[in-house]
Design a protein around this motif. Structure first.
Motif: not given
Length: 250
Positions: A22-24, A27, A35, A37-39, A49-51, A64
């Motif tokens: 889970e990205p939240s 990180r 950061e 976040d899934y795209l 995803f973006r990092y 990405t």
């Protein structure tokens, strides 16, 4: 793979999977990312995803990636693979790939990663990577894995673990500073009264012991430490086959 890190974590496999996928949550414990976040994606497509990584205040390098996972395998292990790339001109990491593997092991899980990347900036970038970035990335990955372990095993949140590490680092630095500048010499001699003159000869030994403890003493059990992780694979390892079929994020 160029870098290998392994930690043994006494935790439930599902809980470990959640806190790493889970990205939240990811990180929070991974020092390498500010950061994640899934795209948006269509059903059946791999997850993009973006990092981003904050290098300095006001300066963030982003990229990405694309990832895929195998949650149910016949041997009970799980695998997550990814490819990533950054077009940012200040990012020494141009593109790379890696995997996470989750291996049940008694009352815990062997959580391990292998990854590699291609640096940019030509010969200068290759030299900077060998001397600075690659050792730093290996340390940051191992330190982050141990921070994750503390979160799962002892309930020490990543934020608290960072504060513990900074506090211990500050204390060690203060001990070295006091020892090197001799600020505590007068107070040290005052403890011995009439014997102060003879005890002055003990001061260098006292400094040597203090500095050695500050530099080499094992970190406290509540403090993350990269040294607790395995940095070389115990046997020859191969990247998961699914990584070969994963498309480049560009």
């Amino acid at each position: 793979m160029g870098l290998y890190i392994e930690a043994r974590i006494r935790a439930d496999l599902d809980d470990l999977w959640t806190r790493t996928q889970e990205p939240s949550r990811h990180r929070r414990w991974d020092l390498r990312f500010s950061e994640i976040d899934y795209l948006p994606r269509a059903e059946g497509e791999p997850q993009r995803f973006r990092y981003a990584t904050r290098i300095l205040p006001g300066l963030t390098v982003a990229g990405t990636g694309v990832s895929a996972g195998e949650r149910e395998r016949p041997d009970g292990t799980r695998t997550s693979v990814l490819r990533f790339a950054s077009p940012h001109p200040l990012s020494l990491l141009a593109e790379g790939s890696g995997y996470w593997r989750y291996v049940p092991d008694g009352d815990g899980v062997r959580f391990l990663t292998g990854y590699d990347y291609r640096p940019r900036w030509g010969a200068f970038g290759a030299l900077a990577d060998r001397l600075v970035l690659r050792p730093l990335m290996g340390w940051a990955t191992a330190w982050s894995f141990d921070r994750l372990r503390l979160w799962l095993e002892r309930g020490i949140t990543p934020e608290r673990a960072l504060r513990n590490w900074l506090a211990e680092l500050l204390i060690r630095a203060l001990v070295i500073a006091v020892a090197c500048t001799g600020l505590g010499l007068e107070q040290f001699l005052r403890l011995f009264g009439p014997l102060a003159a003879s005890m002055a000869y003990v001061w260098p030994l006292f400094l040597a012991v203090a500095i050695s403890l500050a530099v080499f003493k094992a970190p406290l059990s509540c403090t993350p430490a990269a040294r607790r992780c395995l940095r070389q694979p115990p046997t020859r390892v191969r990247a998961p086959r699914v990584l070969r079929t994963l498309e480049n994020p560009r």
